[in-house]
Design a protein around this motif. Sequence first.
Motif, PDB file in Angstrom:
ATOM      1  N   ILE A  22       0.840  -1.205   0.000  1.00  0.00           N
ATOM      2  CA  ILE A  22       0.000   0.000   0.000  1.00  0.00           C
ATOM      3  C   ILE A  22       0.869   1.246   0.000  1.00  0.00           C
ATOM      4  O   ILE A  22       0.607   2.211  -0.742  1.00  0.00           O
ATOM      5  CB  ILE A  22      -0.946  -0.019   1.214  1.00  0.00           C
ATOM      6  N   VAL A  23       1.921   1.249   0.814  1.00  0.00           N
ATOM      7  CA  VAL A  23       2.823   2.410   0.850  1.00  0.00           C
ATOM      8  C   VAL A  23       3.489   2.602  -0.514  1.00  0.00           C
ATOM      9  O   VAL A  23       3.611   3.724  -1.029  1.00  0.00           O
ATOM     10  CB  VAL A  23       3.874   2.228   1.959  1.00  0.00           C
ATOM     11  N   LEU A  24       3.921   1.479  -1.116  1.00  0.00           N
ATOM     12  CA  LEU A  24       4.564   1.566  -2.425  1.00  0.00           C
ATOM     13  C   LEU A  24       3.604   2.107  -3.485  1.00  0.00           C
ATOM     14  O   LEU A  24       3.973   2.945  -4.317  1.00  0.00           O
ATOM     15  CB  LEU A  24       5.086   0.182  -2.832  1.00  0.00           C
ATOM     16  N   LEU A  25       2.336   1.650  -3.460  1.00  0.00           N
ATOM     17  CA  LEU A  25       1.338   2.158  -4.405  1.00  0.00           C
ATOM     18  C   LEU A  25       1.074   3.645  -4.194  1.00  0.00           C
ATOM     19  O   LEU A  25       0.908   4.405  -5.160  1.00  0.00           O
ATOM     20  CB  LEU A  25       0.046   1.356  -4.273  1.00  0.00           C
ATOM     21  N   LEU A  27       3.205   5.825  -3.043  1.00  0.00           N
ATOM     22  CA  LEU A  27       4.348   6.552  -3.595  1.00  0.00           C
ATOM     23  C   LEU A  27       4.277   6.627  -5.119  1.00  0.00           C
ATOM     24  O   LEU A  27       4.578   7.670  -5.717  1.00  0.00           O
ATOM     25  CB  LEU A  27       5.649   5.876  -3.148  1.00  0.00           C
ATOM     26  N   CYS A  28       3.876   5.513  -5.743  1.00  0.00           N
ATOM     27  CA  CYS A  28       3.739   5.512  -7.205  1.00  0.00           C
ATOM     28  C   CYS A  28       2.668   6.487  -7.664  1.00  0.00           C
ATOM     29  O   CYS A  28       2.846   7.235  -8.638  1.00  0.00           O
ATOM     30  CB  CYS A  28       3.432   4.104  -7.699  1.00  0.00           C
ATOM     31  N   LEU A  29       1.516   6.486  -6.957  1.00  0.00           N
ATOM     32  CA  LEU A  29       0.450   7.419  -7.315  1.00  0.00           C
ATOM     33  C   LEU A  29       0.884   8.870  -7.125  1.00  0.00           C
ATOM     34  O   LEU A  29       0.535   9.747  -7.923  1.00  0.00           O
ATOM     35  CB  LEU A  29      -0.802   7.125  -6.481  1.00  0.00           C
ATOM     36  N   ALA A  30       1.653   9.114  -6.054  1.00  0.00           N
ATOM     37  CA  ALA A  30       2.148  10.470  -5.825  1.00  0.00           C
ATOM     38  C   ALA A  30       3.087  10.895  -6.961  1.00  0.00           C
ATOM     39  O   ALA A  30       3.036  12.034  -7.438  1.00  0.00           O
ATOM     40  CB  ALA A  30       2.855  10.551  -4.478  1.00  0.00           C
ATOM     41  N   GLY A  31       3.952   9.972  -7.395  1.00  0.00           N
ATOM     42  CA  GLY A  31       4.848  10.295  -8.501  1.00  0.00           C
ATOM     43  C   GLY A  31       4.101  10.550  -9.790  1.00  0.00           C
ATOM     44  O   GLY A  31       4.416  11.490 -10.538  1.00  0.00           O
ATOM     45  N   VAL A  32       3.090   9.713 -10.080  1.00  0.00           N
ATOM     46  CA  VAL A  32       2.291   9.916 -11.286  1.00  0.00           C
ATOM     47  C   VAL A  32       1.534  11.244 -11.220  1.00  0.00           C
ATOM     48  O   VAL A  32       1.448  11.989 -12.200  1.00  0.00           O
ATOM     49  CB  VAL A  32       1.320   8.739 -11.482  1.00  0.00           C
ATOM     50  N   GLY A  33       0.984  11.548 -10.042  1.00  0.00           N
ATOM     51  CA  GLY A  33       0.268  12.810  -9.885  1.00  0.00           C
ATOM     52  C   GLY A  33       1.170  14.014 -10.068  1.00  0.00           C
ATOM     53  O   GLY A  33       0.789  15.002 -10.716  1.00  0.00           O
ATOM     54  N   TYR A  34       2.391  13.931  -9.532  1.00  0.00           N
ATOM     55  CA  TYR A  34       3.335  15.042  -9.701  1.00  0.00           C
ATOM     56  C   TYR A  34       3.721  15.197 -11.167  1.00  0.00           C
ATOM     57  O   TYR A  34       3.794  16.313 -11.683  1.00  0.00           O
ATOM     58  CB  TYR A  34       4.573  14.800  -8.843  1.00  0.00           C
ATOM     59  N   GLY A  35       3.961  14.065 -11.842  1.00  0.00           N
ATOM     60  CA  GLY A  35       4.297  14.142 -13.263  1.00  0.00           C
ATOM     61  C   GLY A  35       3.160  14.713 -14.080  1.00  0.00           C
ATOM     62  O   GLY A  35       3.378  15.503 -15.019  1.00  0.00           O
ATOM     63  N   TRP A  36       1.952  14.323 -13.767  1.00  0.00           N
ATOM     64  CA  TRP A  36       0.780  14.849 -14.472  1.00  0.00           C
ATOM     65  C   TRP A  36       0.626  16.346 -14.227  1.00  0.00           C
ATOM     66  O   TRP A  36       0.292  17.125 -15.119  1.00  0.00           O
ATOM     67  CB  TRP A  36      -0.457  14.099 -13.994  1.00  0.00           C
ATOM     68  N   TYR A  37       0.889  16.768 -12.976  1.00  0.00           N
ATOM     69  CA  TYR A  37       0.731  18.179 -12.625  1.00  0.00           C
ATOM     70  C   TYR A  37       1.767  19.050 -13.317  1.00  0.00           C
ATOM     71  O   TYR A  37       1.480  20.176 -13.743  1.00  0.00           O
ATOM     72  CB  TYR A  37       0.823  18.346 -11.110  1.00  0.00           C
ATOM     73  N   THR A  38       2.995  18.544 -13.426  1.00  0.00           N
ATOM     74  CA  THR A  38       4.075  19.334 -14.012  1.00  0.00           C
ATOM     75  C   THR A  38       4.166  19.192 -15.532  1.00  0.00           C
ATOM     76  O   THR A  38       4.959  19.891 -16.165  1.00  0.00           O
ATOM     77  CB  THR A  38       5.423  18.925 -13.402  1.00  0.00           C
ATOM     78  N   ALA A  39       3.393  18.298 -16.139  1.00  0.00           N
ATOM     79  CA  ALA A  39       3.451  18.114 -17.595  1.00  0.00           C
ATOM     80  C   ALA A  39       2.879  19.348 -18.289  1.00  0.00           C
ATOM     81  O   ALA A  39       1.947  19.991 -17.792  1.00  0.00           O
ATOM     82  CB  ALA A  39       2.669  16.871 -18.006  1.00  0.00           C
ATOM     83  N   PRO A  40       3.426  19.743 -19.442  1.00  0.00           N
ATOM     84  CA  PRO A  40       2.890  20.908 -20.163  1.00  0.00           C
ATOM     85  C   PRO A  40       1.472  20.654 -20.638  1.00  0.00           C
ATOM     86  O   PRO A  40       1.138  19.554 -21.098  1.00  0.00           O
ATOM     87  CB  PRO A  40       3.862  21.075 -21.339  1.00  0.00           C
ATOM     88  N   ARG A  41       0.634  21.665 -20.512  1.00  0.00           N
ATOM     89  CA  ARG A  41      -0.757  21.530 -20.935  1.00  0.00           C
ATOM     90  C   ARG A  41      -0.913  21.664 -22.442  1.00  0.00           C
ATOM     91  O   ARG A  41      -1.845  21.128 -23.021  1.00  0.00           O
ATOM     92  CB  ARG A  41      -1.601  22.589 -20.233  1.00  0.00           C
ATOM     93  N   ASN A  42      -0.011  22.406 -23.073  1.00  0.00           N
ATOM     94  CA  ASN A  42      -0.064  22.596 -24.522  1.00  0.00           C
ATOM     95  C   ASN A  42       1.278  22.212 -25.120  1.00  0.00           C
ATOM     96  O   ASN A  42       2.332  22.568 -24.583  1.00  0.00           O
ATOM     97  CB  ASN A  42      -0.373  24.058 -24.867  1.00  0.00           C
TER      98      ASN A  42
END
Length: 219
Positions: A22-25, A27-42
């Motif tokens: 659960i902790v590992l998942l 962390l993975c979700l947090a990493g995916v969320g951060y990548g999604w947040y920082t990805a360029p919108r355009n």
Amino acid sequence: MSRFRHALAERDAHILTLKSVIVLLCLCLAGVGYGWYTAPRNLTLYFPPDLRTGSTRPWWEVPPASVYAFTFYIFQQLNRWPDNGEEDYTRNLRALRAYLTPACQNWLDHDYQLRRDGGELRSRTRGIYELPGHGYSSRVEGDDKRPHPRVEVLGRDAWRVTLDVAVEEYYQNEPVKKALVRYPLQVVRYAIDAEINPWGLAIDCTDSTPQRLITEAKP
């Protein structure tokens, strides 16, 4: 008793394993969320003009056809004075500031002052048009009399564009100038603000003296 202790130990080990997963998942979700947040919108993508055939190219590469289209469009808008050059020229410089490098902007501001002080702008209208047969698909002869492409790639972020245009000027509806001119323009990558410059390119003015092909002028 040993059997029950062994069962409890296995249960605790299984619970610990589940907690670790659960902790590992998380962390993975947090990493995916951060990548999604920082990805360029355009993301600007350039496609070849003819889409009947496939094309494979790096996403950052700007096709020469797109560079030529950008250069001619901005240059034509910059030189369009529909009513009064004294007002239209400076208005164009303000409106197209995002498509010009700072050095080119300063050069054009100086050009405007010279033309205004010399009386070349008041009550004068102007327009430029691409010469038929001199578009992107054609090739231009250079000083060495050899054909060169209309868009010469100088590097990943720089191009030299050759425009053959007709320049027409009128003073109070009377034609005063008609010239066929070859403009060698420098274009650079200028991806500073996609909101005001979606092309991600800018004109860096001419890199050599424009060449007059044919001139018909009246005093």
